[in-house]
Design an enzyme around this catalytic site. Structure first.
Site, short mmCIF file in Angstrom:
data_model
loop_
_atom_site.label_atom_id
_atom_site.label_comp_id
_atom_site.label_asym_id
_atom_site.label_seq_id
_atom_site.Cartn_x
_atom_site.Cartn_y
_atom_site.Cartn_z
N GLU A 118 -0.97 -3.76 -0.95
CA GLU A 118 -2.35 -4.21 -1.10
C GLU A 118 -2.35 -5.20 -2.26
OE1 GLU A 118 -4.33 -3.54 1.20
OE2 GLU A 118 -3.24 -1.85 2.07
N ASP A 123 4.24 -1.36 2.70
CA ASP A 123 2.90 -1.93 2.81
C ASP A 123 2.42 -2.28 1.41
OD1 ASP A 123 0.60 -2.37 4.87
OD2 ASP A 123 -0.36 -1.59 3.06
N HIS A 159 -6.12 0.09 5.02
CA HIS A 159 -6.06 -0.83 3.88
C HIS A 159 -5.85 -0.09 2.56
CE1 HIS A 159 -7.08 -4.05 6.59
NE2 HIS A 159 -8.18 -3.43 6.94
N ASP A 203 -1.35 3.24 5.08
CA ASP A 203 -0.89 2.22 6.04
C ASP A 203 0.62 2.30 6.25
OD1 ASP A 203 -3.42 1.31 6.42
OD2 ASP A 203 -3.16 -0.63 5.43
#
Length: 925
Positions: free
Chosen positions: A12, A10, A150, A155
């Site tokens: 960001e 994941d 998030h 996540d």
């Protein structure tokens, strides 16, 4: 399956486009092997640029947190090496993998090569009934910890657990289902075929007992029929103490409400005496349980079911899920209940199996088929509304809905709709919707036969459903879709396949096809001529326009009957041609392959659809019946002729309702009509008259519990401009300002209710453009994607949210507790005088010497106004404010009638500034 190493990733980032300079700010990888998490990696990343404010709010990652973190250049090689020889997994690989690959390229690190699994795609297939496929929603559904959505580390770990749940589920599916899935899995966007094949190898080694039935090779879970009605006798409670004792068994925090007990008695008396009663029951007294309890006892006593009908399928399911088990616990009996919907709500297994044999599928069709194959191993109802499919998949669902009761023997044995009808015979309670209830009363073989009582909840909506029951709608796009299914001879299309079969089996030659292509051309030319004529009418007539929408009466097409008749004649010739082809092929059916039979049945299906449409065309254009029906055309000038709709609707639906009621009375069935809004002041029988209920039918009105509205307040903002005296833009600016100030004062959790979709959209866009509510989730009906229930779920999920709604949000929506702090009424909810059914009804009242405003427009608006207030306070603990922006509430003589229709709640008339101050004081306490 267990031997692979999965790398669940994941990211960001500062935005969506690495090519435009967006960078990673956090990366997390969770490694899975042999069914367990074996390692985790997580790091903040310095993007060497500021993190946008929106991303900081979304991720809770600030510039300070990444300031001393490594850049991606410093860790790129390590990340690349960790991912070697793994299967890449992400919740939306299109984003995470493509972004990562772009960053590898920028840092001159070798791109990752291997198989990838998208858990969004995987979840949609394996959990086809989930209401949402956002990670946080799936985590909530499966009890997966997700402390901070998030954030890449949280996540990634949640996605890893989701993958493990999915892998476990794959191994529980029947071998036949896995085979059917595997055959189609190579068309998917990620390498899910690998997972299905691995699961197949595991399942083939298992020799367990089969829990599933097979329908032509397709595993399905057969509905479990009730074993019989409740055998334990129970008595209706004699006095209030007994009633309270029972209700306490169902409610831990039971509150004594005198009106609830009296409502129970009213329902009991009506059912026992086979009489008819209209009952208004306010919010907060526990209406549903109060009619279900006497209904269950009456059913057990008589040995016949009681039918409960409500407005929508959503409310039907809610009663079944939330209340039936409670009744069973209260009465301590095995009270059986069945949900019964219209046959088109159920899957036609025969049609589904037939479409499986046609190998030419789009991605959406393949995906929907895979979802349905999994769903069939789970569903006990066969109700296709349980499925969560894409927009393209919805077209496939529409093709497999049950249309007829004429079925092959094996299909009858497996048919969910038939099973549900059988279940009704063994049930104490049958829960249905108004539409199904009405249509059943006109069937030869009734589902709701031999019943002992009928309770119609949300009864004020019954006239609307009765009107829709007799309504016919023609859609240009729908017509074109059906015509295209039969008329396209492109390679791989149905007509092309039928032509090949005709050439193979028939000795009639190609003459019949030449004739059919000519008749098809004549038919489409006639159709396009009508569509072109309707599309061009009133394009420049501002009186007929509502924004981009244009609505006008069919009467405006004077002299076009010949054109409508020409279309019917050419269509009939074409239908004769396609039936002739069907007849010529039918005799060869015994020697056809399964695939060829499937094409034949598909041809027959679309032929029937076209014949239905032919009947509708005659009904709308050539059987006008102006005294009973009104017919109008709707279009959007931005998309012509595609937006064309022609609607024929009854002016007075009470005739249909009266026929229905007379059937029930002849069978000595007690009928309870109930709702939170069955009356209005000065005309308490307004709804009763719309229902066509006899004048002498008792009408009982119960009041709300004491102190129920103690925490409610009504504000009339008296410095709003009068809409008649300013431009629409000025008024929308004033509304937007009032909404913004109210939202900031309350901290959100507001409904803003409009009567116009155009005004809603413009107000919403103005607020979004102002950026004054950037910290809030702004959800707008008709703008934000999703159904009403999906929008409502999104509203509930955010602490700081605002929902802009029209029409359907005025009623039937429950948001209890602090999830709703205020309801803003932008305009009093009068029906537009240009609305065609309203216009026809008003014209009829004028002919009768009545005043359409006082007899129709005002009562309808007051009812809707009461419903809007009903959204606010759902329990005595709820606190909220009802805010009215429409000056007419105080400047017009009828304004007082609106206010009198509401419960006794303090009303304050004050400026926007003073109201905001009061709200701030209230919410700062």
């Amino acid at each position: 399956m267990d031997n692979h190493t999965y790398a669940v990733v994941d990211l960001e980032t500062t935005g969506h486009s690495p090519l435009k300079g967006d960078r990673i700010i956090q990366i997390a990888i969770v490694f899975i092997k042999n069914g367990s998490i074996i390692k985790k990696y997580s790091s903040f990343v310095n993007p060497l640029r500021d993190i946008p404010v929106f991303i900081q709010h979304l991720t809770s990652i600030s510039d300070n947190e990444v300031h001393s973190a490594p850049t991606f250049e410093e860790i790129a090689r390590d990340v690349s090496e960790m991912l070697q020889d793994t299967i890449f997994v992400a919740h939306n690989t299109d984003f995470d993998l493509s972004f990562l690959q772009s960053e590898f390229k920028r840092c001159q690190v070798q791109k990752w090569i291997g198989k990838q699994i998208d858990t969004v795609e995987l979840s949609k297939i394996l959990f086809p009934s989930s209401s949402s496929y956002r990670l946080q929603d799936l985590a909530e559904e499966f009890g997966i910890a997700l402390p901070a959505a998030h954030r890449a580390d949280d996540d990634a770990e949640a996605t890893a657990h989701l993958l493990l749940i999915a892998l476990s589920k794959l191994k529980t599916l029947p071998e036949e289902t896995l085979n059917l899935l595997h055959r189609r899995s190579f068309s998917l966007r990620s390498d899910i075929s690998t997972l299905i094949y691995d699961a197949l190898k595991v399942v083939r080694k298992q020799a367990g007992k089969k829990e599933y039935q097979l329908f032509r090779g397709i595993p399905y879970r057969s509905p479990k029929l009730p074993e019989g009605k409740a055998s334990t006798r129970c008595q209706y409670p004699k006095d209030d103490n007994d009633k309270v004792r029972l209700l306490k068994k169902g409610y831990e925090l039971f509150e004594y409400r005198q009106s609830q007990l009296r409502f129970m008695d009213t329902v009991w008396s009506t059912l026992r005496n086979d009489s008819e009663t209209i009952v208004e029951v306010p919010t907060g007294i526990g209406k549903t349980v109060s009619y279900l309890l006497p209904a269950a006892i009456h059913s057990v006593e008589t040995g016949k079911p009681v039918v409960i009908s409500t407005f929508t399928n959503h409310l039907v399911d809610k009663i079944m899920e939330d209340e039936v088990e409670r009744i069973q616990n209260i009465l301590d009996i095995n009270c059986t209940a069945t949900v019964m919907k219209g046959k088109e709500q159920y899957i036609a297994l025969g049609k589904f199996e037939e479409l499986l044999r046609i190998t030419d599928e789009s991605y959406d069709e393949t995906f929907s088929i895979m979802q349905i194959l999994v769903w069939l191993t789970e569903t006990t109802t066969g109700d296709v509304s349980e499925l969560n499919v894409s927009g393209g998949g919805q077209l496939f669902i529409d093709r497999i809905r049950k249309r007829t009761n004429h079925m092959a023997t094996d299909e009858k044995m497996a048919d969910y709709h038939q099973k549900m009808m059988q279940a009704c015979q063994y049930s104490d309670l049958i829960i249905t919707n108004h539409s199904m209830l009405l249509s059943d009363s006109f069937r030869e073989q009734k589902v709701f036969d031999q019943i002992s009582g009928l309770i119609i909840d949300e009864a004020h909506q019954f006239p609307q459903i009765a009107a829709r029951f007799n309504e016919t709608v023609l859609s240009y796009m729908n017509w074109k879709y059906v015509m295209g299914q039969l008329g396209s001879d492109a390679e791989g299309q149905l007509l092309h396949q039928i032509m090949k079969m005709h050439s193979k089996f028939s000795s009639y030659g190609n003459y019949v096809f030449k004739h059919m292509m000519n008749s098809y051309e004549s038919f489409t030319l006639a159709f396009d001529e009508v569509a072109g004529k309707l599309a061009s009418l009133h394009d420049k007539d501002s009186k007929k326009q509502l924004g981009n929408r244009i609505i006008f009466s069919l009467d405006d097409t004077n002299g076009d009957d010949k054109l409508f008749k020409k279309m019917v004649d050419s269509m009939n010739v074409y239908i004769e041609d396609i039936e002739r082809i069907s007849d010529q092929l039918q005799v060869h059916k015994p020697v056809m392959s399964d695939n060829e039979i499937a094409f034949m049945e598909e041809w027959a299906y679309w032929s029937r659809e076209l014949k239905i449409k032919a009947g509708e065309w005659i009904e709308v254009f050539l059987e006008k019946e102006q005294d009973r029906f009104t017919v109008w055309i709707e279009k959007d000038k931005r998309s012509l002729p595609g937006s064309l709709h022609i609607v024929k609707s009854p002016i007075d639906p009470s005739t249909v309702i009266q026929e229905f009621v007379s059937v029930m009375k002849n069978e000595n069935v007690g009928i309870v009509w109930t709702s939170g809004t069955m009356t209005i002041n000065e005309d308490e029988r307004f709804v009763a008259k719309q229902l066509g209920v006899e004048e002498n039918t008792p009408l009982v009105v119960f009041g709300a519990p004491a102190h129920f509205y103690d925490k409610a307040g009504i504000f009339i903002v008296d410095d709003m401009p009068a809409i008649q005296q300013v431009s629409q833009h000025e008024y929308i600016e004033a509304v937007a300002d009032a909404v913004v100030q109210t939202v900031i004062a309350t901290g959100g959790r507001l409904f803003v209710l409009f009567t116009s979709q155009d005004m809603l959209r413009k107000t919403y866009e103005l607020i979004v453009d102002s950026e004054l509510l950037d910290d809030y989730a702004l959800i707008a009906q008709g703008v934000s994607s999703g159904s009403r229930m999906k929008l409502l779920k999104s509203f509930r999920q955010f602490d700081k949210s605002v929902l802009f709604g029209t029409n359907s949000f005025w009623e039937g929506v429950d948001v209890p507790g602090e999830a709703l702090s205020a309801v803003i009424i932008v305009r009093l909810p009068f029906t537009s005088p240009d609305e065609m059914v309203f216009k026809a009804r008003a014209s009829k009242l004028t002919e009768q010497g009545a005043n359409p405003f006082t007899e129709l427009a005002l009562p309808e608006a007051i009812l809707r106004f009461r419903q809007g207030f009903g959204r606010l306070i759902r329990s005595s603990e709820d606190r909220g404010f009802f805010i009215i922006l429409d000056k007419r509430i105080e400047t017009k003589s009828y304004g007082e009638r609106f206010l009198k229709a509401l419960p006794e709640v303090p009303i304050k008339k004050l400026s926007l500034e003073h109201m905001v101050n009061e709200l701030e004081n209230c919410y700062n306490e």
